[in-house]
Motif scaffolding. Structure first.
Motif, PDB file in Angstrom:
ATOM      1  N   VAL A 256      67.270-116.820  11.316  1.00 44.29           N
ATOM      2  CA  VAL A 256      67.825-115.829  10.388  1.00 44.29           C
ATOM      3  C   VAL A 256      67.765-114.455  11.046  1.00 44.29           C
ATOM      4  CG1 VAL A 256      66.976-117.199   8.433  1.00 44.29           C
ATOM      5  CG2 VAL A 256      65.686-115.189   9.140  1.00 44.29           C
ATOM      6  N   GLY A 257      68.520-113.510  10.463  1.00 46.97           N
ATOM      7  CA  GLY A 257      68.470-112.163  11.022  1.00 46.97           C
ATOM      8  C   GLY A 257      69.600-111.296  10.507  1.00 46.97           C
ATOM      9  N   GLY A 258      69.517-110.028  10.846  1.00 46.38           N
ATOM     10  CA  GLY A 258      70.566-109.095  10.450  1.00 46.38           C
ATOM     11  C   GLY A 258      71.221-108.522  11.692  1.00 46.38           C
ATOM     12  N   VAL A 259      72.515-108.158  11.560  1.00 43.42           N
ATOM     13  CA  VAL A 259      73.200-107.524  12.684  1.00 43.42           C
ATOM     14  C   VAL A 259      73.921-106.273  12.169  1.00 43.42           C
ATOM     15  CG1 VAL A 259      75.155-109.130  12.495  1.00 43.42           C
ATOM     16  CG2 VAL A 259      74.804-107.913  14.618  1.00 43.42           C
ATOM     17  N   PRO A 260      73.789-105.147  12.905  1.00 41.43           N
ATOM     18  CA  PRO A 260      74.479-103.935  12.452  1.00 41.43           C
ATOM     19  C   PRO A 260      75.995-104.118  12.550  1.00 41.43           C
ATOM     20  CG  PRO A 260      72.810-103.413  14.132  1.00 41.43           C
ATOM     21  CD  PRO A 260      72.999-104.898  14.122  1.00 41.43           C
ATOM     22  N   VAL A 261      76.716-103.791  11.487  1.00 40.90           N
ATOM     23  CA  VAL A 261      78.188-103.732  11.517  1.00 40.90           C
ATOM     24  C   VAL A 261      78.516-102.324  11.015  1.00 40.90           C
ATOM     25  CG1 VAL A 261      78.702-106.199  11.359  1.00 40.90           C
ATOM     26  CG2 VAL A 261      78.213-104.973   9.262  1.00 40.90           C
ATOM     27  N   ALA A 262      78.099-101.364  11.806  1.00 49.51           N
ATOM     28  CA  ALA A 262      77.991 -99.984  11.360  1.00 49.51           C
ATOM     29  C   ALA A 262      78.900 -99.059  12.157  1.00 49.51           C
ATOM     30  CB  ALA A 262      76.533 -99.537  11.537  1.00 49.51           C
ATOM     31  N   PRO A 263      79.165 -97.859  11.632  1.00 45.30           N
ATOM     32  CA  PRO A 263      79.911 -96.888  12.429  1.00 45.30           C
ATOM     33  C   PRO A 263      79.055 -96.422  13.609  1.00 45.30           C
ATOM     34  CG  PRO A 263      79.133 -95.880  10.391  1.00 45.30           C
ATOM     35  CD  PRO A 263      78.780 -97.329  10.318  1.00 45.30           C
ATOM     36  N   GLN A 264      79.686 -95.796  14.587  1.00 41.03           N
ATOM     37  CA  GLN A 264      78.940 -95.297  15.745  1.00 41.03           C
ATOM     38  C   GLN A 264      77.979 -94.186  15.309  1.00 41.03           C
ATOM     39  OE1 GLN A 264      79.370 -96.387  19.293  1.00 41.03           O
ATOM     40  NE2 GLN A 264      79.786 -98.022  17.852  1.00 41.03           N
ATOM     41  N   PRO A 329      85.028 -96.400  27.263  1.00 38.12           N
ATOM     42  CA  PRO A 329      85.837 -96.995  26.206  1.00 38.12           C
ATOM     43  C   PRO A 329      85.062 -97.648  25.052  1.00 38.12           C
ATOM     44  CG  PRO A 329      85.624 -98.556  28.007  1.00 38.12           C
ATOM     45  CD  PRO A 329      84.794 -97.350  28.375  1.00 38.12           C
ATOM     46  N   ASN A 330      83.760 -97.932  25.214  1.00 34.52           N
ATOM     47  CA  ASN A 330      83.093 -98.820  24.260  1.00 34.52           C
ATOM     48  C   ASN A 330      82.994 -98.267  22.838  1.00 34.52           C
ATOM     49  OD1 ASN A 330      82.165-100.995  26.158  1.00 34.52           O
ATOM     50  ND2 ASN A 330      81.372 -99.179  27.168  1.00 34.52           N
ATOM     51  N   GLY A 331      82.400 -97.084  22.716  1.00 44.24           N
ATOM     52  CA  GLY A 331      82.147 -96.533  21.392  1.00 44.24           C
ATOM     53  C   GLY A 331      83.413 -96.345  20.574  1.00 44.24           C
ATOM     54  N   ASN A 332      84.457 -95.830  21.235  1.00 46.92           N
ATOM     55  CA  ASN A 332      85.706 -95.588  20.507  1.00 46.92           C
ATOM     56  C   ASN A 332      86.321 -96.893  20.003  1.00 46.92           C
ATOM     57  OD1 ASN A 332      85.519 -92.847  20.762  1.00 46.92           O
ATOM     58  ND2 ASN A 332      86.749 -92.751  22.631  1.00 46.92           N
ATOM     59  N   LYS A 333      86.237 -97.924  20.856  1.00 53.11           N
ATOM     60  CA  LYS A 333      86.785 -99.224  20.460  1.00 53.11           C
ATOM     61  C   LYS A 333      85.991 -99.779  19.256  1.00 53.11           C
ATOM     62  CE  LYS A 333      86.970-103.887  22.192  1.00 53.11           C
ATOM     63  NZ  LYS A 333      86.509-104.695  23.294  1.00 53.11           N
ATOM     64  N   LEU A 334      84.662 -99.671  19.343  1.00 52.46           N
ATOM     65  CA  LEU A 334      83.841-100.203  18.252  1.00 52.46           C
ATOM     66  C   LEU A 334      84.063 -99.422  16.958  1.00 52.46           C
ATOM     67  CD1 LEU A 334      80.528-101.092  20.116  1.00 52.46           C
ATOM     68  CD2 LEU A 334      82.432-102.575  19.503  1.00 52.46           C
ATOM     69  N   GLN A 335      84.336 -98.129  17.082  1.00 55.29           N
ATOM     70  CA  GLN A 335      84.617 -97.346  15.881  1.00 55.29           C
ATOM     71  C   GLN A 335      85.923 -97.832  15.236  1.00 55.29           C
ATOM     72  OE1 GLN A 335      82.476 -95.180  14.439  1.00 55.29           O
ATOM     73  NE2 GLN A 335      83.911 -95.088  12.737  1.00 55.29           N
TER      74      GLN A 335
END
Ligand SMILES: Cc1cc2nc3c(=O)[nH]c(=O)nc-3n(C[C@H](O)[C@H](O)[C@H](O)COP(=O)(O)OP(=O)(O)OC[C@H]3O[C@@H](n4cnc5c(N)ncnc54)[C@H](O)[C@@H]3O)c2cc1C
Ligand code: SF4
Ligand code: SF4
Lengths: 392, 56
Positions: A256-264, A329-335
């Motif tokens: 079990v566990g949680g994963v962030p699906v959050a804004p940058q 490129p990473n942060g912008n793509k994830l946002q």
């Protein structure tokens, strides 16, 4: 005890940071509170092949399955097939993280990093207002470790950021809370990752079947925290999913566990502190994948930290390069993926059915996630009007 | 009071990440609740296995 850099947490992000620093010739220590690195698993273990190959040499000892592609199911049970590397970089390999995480930590150790297990950081040390290490506890004994720079790679439960004044507390709408079984069942297709969408199946997230070899798979699901209506919702829904999809499945492990699906995060560094991986909410909000993103950030953070130490300046301005290099490129793509997630969680089951059905006559096998979203937009302009700026 | 069912808890740390008062800590294989807990109940909805409950 004194080091150039101290890393808290020996997950994939921490180990990559520690290895990068040690290879640059710095003295580095990595603390891990668990007694066994990588165990218990809090992960469905899927990674994109390309993403992984860019970061490490692939070793068959920690590859559990080599995939051909993925199948996506709508709530009414219809499905489409996407080819490998083409569902958001989420498919490719399924790892054996107990071995993978330990191997990465060992590589950091071989490069010269000191690894301390069963050792928990419990607060930051400050001298003249400057961070100068952590206070740690091992087997009940408290001691201090000095370092001018602390890298918080302490995963979803991260405290390092909060100790340093970066608020990393997740809102319920920005965490996916998950339960997973390792299941043996004759019906498991060893070549495809399967994703099941539906507001009753997995509210605000999805259920998955990720194969780990012959007739064995990680079978799990997530629930968006803000959609979790009762106590123990993910486990209850997983038991239902098992009944409807794998009634004869034999459960041999539970994770079990949680994963962030959050804004940058607005800040991933402050004077003397850097955050990487889940601690910095760097997992992909659309897929929940955080192994590759965390490792990528670990390497960048390690490189920037090494420069900062060589300049003798660990103030935020000196660490900013890490945030800049992460962002593009990473942060912008994830946002953008966060915006997509925010949109998709608002769709009804009927919307989801219509979307998937609209693709059944398309040649999805050749599509990647972006191509698929583009065709969805073309085929469903009204429903997806709100996304026109996000996809292009 | 926030009660932790140690028999259910799988020590995953998800609850720790959402506590607005930073009152939870995952120590080895158990969850410790500190004085700061405001009994808001957020963590109880996040725990994947239902190990947390606010009890009167
Ligand atoms: C159910 C589930 C399924 C997932 N599926 C996937 C998937 O298929 N693909 C994918 O890419 N990602 C997946 N993820 C996400 C992925 O597991 C994480 O993003 C990834 O593990 C993050 O790596 P990390 O190094 O940042 O943190 P972690 O791997 O969580 O490592 C953090 C480490 O820090 C240690 N630590 C914490 N606090 C302290 C302290 N105070 N002192 C010392 N040590 C400390 C912890 O014990 C832990 O070992 C999934 C997550 C979950 C919960
Ligand atoms: S009830 Fe609220 S304040 Fe108390 S531990 Fe849970 S989240 Fe924190
Ligand atoms: S979320 Fe639940 S299972 Fe996970 S550590 Fe907290 S109480 Fe235990």
């Amino acid at each position: 005890m004194k080091y150039d850099v101290l890393v808290v947490g020996a997950g994939p992000a921490g180990s990559m940071a520690a290895k990068t620093l040690a290879e640059a010739g710095l003295s580095v220590v990595m603390l891990e509170k668990r007694q066994e690195i990588g165990d218990p698993v809090r992960c469905a273990e899927a990674v994109s092949k390309r993403g992984l190959k860019d970061l490490v040499e692939v070793d068959p000892r920690w590859i559990a399955a080599d995939l051909k592609g993925s199948r996506v199911f709508s709530p009414d049970g219809a499905s489409i097939v996407l080819s490998e590397e083409q569902s958001g970089g989420k498919t490719g390999y399924v790892l054996e993280r107990k071995i993978f995480d330990r191997t990465l930590a060992m590589e950091a150790a071989c490069a010269g990093a000191e690894v301390m297990v069963k050792t928990r950081a419990q607060g930051l040390l400050k001298r003249d207002g400057k961070i100068c290490g952590v206070s740690a506890i091992r087997s009940g004994d408290t001691f201090q470790i000095e370092a001018p720079l602390v890298i918080g790679a302490d995963g979803i439960e991260s405290k390092v950021g909060r100790w340093a004044g970066i608020d990393t507390t997740l809102k319920p709408k920005d965490i996916s809370t998950c339960a997973q079984f390792l299941v043996k069942d004759e019906s498991i297709d060893s070549n495809y990752c399967e994703f099941y969408f539906g507001n009753k199946i997995a509210p605000g997230a999805y259920a998955w079947i990720f194969p780990k070899g012959e007739k064995v798979a990680n079978v799990g699901l997530g629930v968006l925290g803000s959609r979790s209506s009762g106590i123990g919702e993910p486990l209850r829904l997983l038991q239902e999913f098992m009944k409807s999809h794998l009634p004869k499945g034999k459960v041999v492990e539970m994770d079990v566990g949680g994963v962030p699906v959050a804004p940058q995060l607005e800040a991933m560094t402050t004077d003397g502190v850097m955050l990487v991986g889940d601690a910095a909410h760097q997992s992909d909000p659309l897929t929940g994948g955080g192994i590759i993103t965390g490792m990528t950030a670990g390497v960048i953070a390690g490189e920037v930290a090494a420069d900062a130490i060589s300049r003798g300046d660990v103030k935020r301005a000196s660490l900013r390069d890490y945030e800049d290099r992460w962002k593009e490129p990473n942060g912008n793509k994830l946002q953008r993926h966060y915006d997509l997630k925010e949109f998709f969680i608002g769709l009804t089951d009927e919307d989801l059915n219509n979307l998937l059905h609209s693709l059944t006559n398309e040649d999805t096998v050749k599509m990647d996630l972006r191509d698929m979203l583009k065709s969805l937009l073309k085929l469903n302009p009204k429903l997806l009007w709100g996304l026109r700026h996000v996809i292009f | 009071m926030l009660s932790v069912n140690r028999y259910k808890c799988c020590y995953c740390g998800a609850c720790v990440s959402v506590c607005p008062t930073c009152s939870l800590e995952l120590v080895e294989t158990w969850i410790e609740v500190s004085q700061g807990c405001k009994e808001c109940g957020i963590c109880t909805k996040i725990c994947p296995v239902g190990a947390l409950e606010v009890k009167a």
